[in-house]
Design an enzyme around this catalytic site. Sequence first.
Site, PDB file in Angstrom:
ATOM      1  CB  SER A 124      85.015   1.919 -12.714  1.00  0.00           C
ATOM      2  OG  SER A 124      84.057   0.909 -12.609  1.00  0.00           O
ATOM      3  CE1 TYR A 150      89.420  -1.172  -9.925  1.00  0.00           C
ATOM      4  CE2 TYR A 150      87.045  -1.509 -10.059  1.00  0.00           C
ATOM      5  CZ  TYR A 150      88.235  -1.101 -10.642  1.00  0.00           C
ATOM      6  OH  TYR A 150      88.225  -0.628 -11.924  1.00  0.00           O
ATOM      7  CE  LYS A 154      89.671   2.304 -11.267  1.00  0.00           C
ATOM      8  NZ  LYS A 154      90.924   2.730 -11.901  1.00  0.00           N
TER       9      LYS A 154
HETATM   10  P1  NAD Z   1      95.135  -4.056 -16.815  1.00  0.00           P
HETATM   11  O1  NAD Z   1      95.447  -4.734 -15.530  1.00  0.00           O
HETATM   12  O2  NAD Z   1      95.219  -4.854 -18.070  1.00  0.00           O
HETATM   13  O3  NAD Z   1      96.043  -2.746 -16.994  1.00  0.00           O
HETATM   14  C1  NAD Z   1      96.543  -2.024 -15.894  1.00  0.00           C
HETATM   15  C2  NAD Z   1      98.039  -1.906 -16.102  1.00  0.00           C
HETATM   16  O4  NAD Z   1      98.609  -1.145 -15.029  1.00  0.00           O
HETATM   17  C3  NAD Z   1      98.761  -3.244 -16.107  1.00  0.00           C
HETATM   18  O5  NAD Z   1      99.595  -3.306 -17.250  1.00  0.00           O
HETATM   19  C4  NAD Z   1      99.588  -3.245 -14.825  1.00  0.00           C
HETATM   20  O6  NAD Z   1     100.781  -3.986 -14.965  1.00  0.00           O
HETATM   21  C5  NAD Z   1      99.810  -1.769 -14.616  1.00  0.00           C
HETATM   22  N1  NAD Z   1     100.046  -1.334 -13.241  1.00  0.00           N
HETATM   23  C6  NAD Z   1      99.272  -1.512 -12.140  1.00  0.00           C
HETATM   24  N2  NAD Z   1      99.835  -0.925 -11.073  1.00  0.00           N
HETATM   25  C7  NAD Z   1     100.983  -0.349 -11.494  1.00  0.00           C
HETATM   26  C8  NAD Z   1     102.000   0.405 -10.863  1.00  0.00           C
HETATM   27  N3  NAD Z   1     101.974   0.677  -9.555  1.00  0.00           N
HETATM   28  N4  NAD Z   1     103.019   0.863 -11.619  1.00  0.00           N
HETATM   29  C9  NAD Z   1     103.091   0.583 -12.962  1.00  0.00           C
HETATM   30  N5  NAD Z   1     102.155  -0.132 -13.607  1.00  0.00           N
HETATM   31  C10 NAD Z   1     101.117  -0.589 -12.874  1.00  0.00           C
HETATM   32  O7  NAD Z   1      93.681  -3.423 -16.647  1.00  0.00           O
HETATM   33  P2  NAD Z   1      92.755  -2.718 -17.734  1.00  0.00           P
HETATM   34  O8  NAD Z   1      91.550  -3.564 -17.899  1.00  0.00           O
HETATM   35  O9  NAD Z   1      93.534  -2.305 -18.899  1.00  0.00           O
HETATM   36  O10 NAD Z   1      92.296  -1.445 -16.895  1.00  0.00           O
HETATM   37  C11 NAD Z   1      92.960  -0.197 -16.992  1.00  0.00           C
HETATM   38  C12 NAD Z   1      92.332   0.752 -15.994  1.00  0.00           C
HETATM   39  O11 NAD Z   1      90.938   0.850 -16.263  1.00  0.00           O
HETATM   40  C13 NAD Z   1      92.451   0.293 -14.544  1.00  0.00           C
HETATM   41  O12 NAD Z   1      92.690   1.438 -13.741  1.00  0.00           O
HETATM   42  C14 NAD Z   1      91.078  -0.262 -14.242  1.00  0.00           C
HETATM   43  O13 NAD Z   1      90.746  -0.164 -12.887  1.00  0.00           O
HETATM   44  C15 NAD Z   1      90.191   0.621 -15.099  1.00  0.00           C
HETATM   45  N6  NAD Z   1      88.921  -0.026 -15.444  1.00  0.00           N
HETATM   46  C16 NAD Z   1      88.934  -1.227 -16.085  1.00  0.00           C
HETATM   47  C17 NAD Z   1      87.732  -1.853 -16.389  1.00  0.00           C
HETATM   48  C18 NAD Z   1      87.720  -3.209 -17.057  1.00  0.00           C
HETATM   49  O14 NAD Z   1      86.687  -3.882 -17.013  1.00  0.00           O
HETATM   50  N7  NAD Z   1      88.786  -3.664 -17.682  1.00  0.00           N
HETATM   51  C19 NAD Z   1      86.513  -1.238 -16.051  1.00  0.00           C
HETATM   52  C20 NAD Z   1      86.540   0.006 -15.420  1.00  0.00           C
HETATM   53  C21 NAD Z   1      87.764   0.611 -15.122  1.00  0.00           C
END
Ligand code: NAD
Length: 339
Positions: A124, A150, A154
Site C-alpha cells: 500500500s 495496519y 504492510k
Molecule cells: P478484502 O478484505 O476484500 O480482501 C481480503 C481477503 O482476504 C478477504 O476475502 C478476506 O476474507 C481474506 N482474508 C483475510 N485474512 C485471511 C486469512 N487469515 N486467511 C484467509 N483469508 C483471509 O480487501 P481488498 O480490498 O481486496 O484488499 C486486498 C489486499 O490489498 C489486502 O491485503 C489489503 O490490505 C491490500 N490493499 C487494499 C487497498 C484497498 O483500498 N482496498 C489498498 C492498499 C492495499
Amino acid sequence: MKILLAGGAGYIGSHTAVALLEAGHEVVVVDNYCNSCAESIKRVEELTGKSVVSYEADVKDKAKMLEIFQANSIDCVIHFAGLKAVGESVQKPILYYRNNIDTTLTLLECMAETGVHNFVFSSSATVYGDSSNNPPYEESMERGKCSNPYGWTKSMMEQILQDAAVANKELSVVLLRYFNPIGAHPSGRIGEDPQGIPNNLMPYIAQVAVGRRDKLTIFGDDYPTPDGTCRRDYIHVMDLAAGHLQAVEFAVQNKGTEIFNLGTGTPYSVLEIVRAFENSNGIKVPFEFGPRRAGDLPAFWADASKAREVLGWRTTYTLEDMCKDTWNWQKNNPQGYRK
Ligand code: NAD
Ligand code: UDP
C-alpha cells in the site's frame, strides 16, 4: 501458470482472478471469508466461463496450507489475505499483526517446502509514511513512519519479503503498492462489498446514493489543497487487476525484489470525487463537512512511471468509468453479495 490467490474472494482478489483467467492462467483461491463470501468466486466463474479451485481455509493454518500447496502445483502466489481497516487496526493491533504477518510467514514457509519461487504482494501507498516523503511518491523513497498498525503491518511485511529474497536467491518478490482502488467489473457482477459502515470514500458514496446511508461526511475542509479537501490517487480496480497479471509475468522472469506503485499519477480531491460521481450517474450525493480524520494526509499520489516503463502497464479507465462502474455494481447489488 497456476496461481494461488490468498484472500482471492475479496475485492481486489476477485477482479484479479478474472484478469488471470481471461489471460489463460489457472487460479486457486484460499480464503476464510472473514471479509468476503464464496458468492464472489461463483460470479468470477460465471463471468469467465472457467472454473476456479477454491478452499475455505485460514492462510495462517500451516498444515492446511501445506496440503493445498502439495495438492496443486503452484507457479506463483499472490497474497491479498489481509485485514485492512485502519481504525480497527488501532483498536486491535495484535489481531492485525497476527493475521497479516502470520499469513505472510506461512505462505513463505509453504513455498520453501514445496519449491514455489514467485510471490506478488498487496502492499500500500501507506508505507511511504506520514510526512517524511513528498508526493508524488517514487518507489526509490525510503519507507516512512506509518500512522497506524495496519500501515506498519504492510511496512514490516515488505521488509520480511525483501529479507527472504536476499537469503534465497531463487525467490522473486514483487511488492505492489496500491494507491486508492475503486470501481468494479463493468458487468456489475463483482465489486467491493464492505461489511458494516464503510471506512473508505467510494463505498460510502455508493451507499448514500443507493439510500443505505443519509449523507456522506467529508472529513475536513481546511487542508492546504485547492478546495480544502484531501487529494488521493484513485485507480480503477480493473486496471489494478491488470497490473497483477503483468506483475506475475514479471515475477517468473526475474529474481530478487522489485517494487511498483500502482496508481494513475493524478490526484483528485474528495469534493471532485463527489461531483464526478454525481455527474457520471445523474444522482445527488448529499454531504456535510465534518472534522478531519486522525492520520489523514492532505495529499498523495503515485509517480506511476516505473510500472509503465518496466511492466508496460498503463491505466486505461477514467474517473468517469470508476464512478459509473461503482454505481452499476451498487445499484444492481444494493446489499452487496447478500441477497
Ligand atoms: P478484502 O478484505 O476484500 O480482501 C481480503 C481477503 O482476504 C478477504 O476475502 C478476506 O476474507 C481474506 N482474508 C483475510 N485474512 C485471511 C486469512 N487469515 N486467511 C484467509 N483469508 C483471509 O480487501 P481488498 O480490498 O481486496 O484488499 C486486498 C489486499 O490489498 C489486502 O491485503 C489489503 O490490505 C491490500 N490493499 C487494499 C487497498 C484497498 O483500498 N482496498 C489498498 C492498499 C492495499
Ligand atoms: N473520506 C471522507 N469521508 C468518508 C471516507 C473518506 O471524507 O466517509 C476521505 C478521507 O478523509 C480521505 C479520502 O476520503 O481524504 C480517501 O479516504 P479512504 O479511506 O477512501 O482512503 P485512504 O486514502 O484514507 O486510504
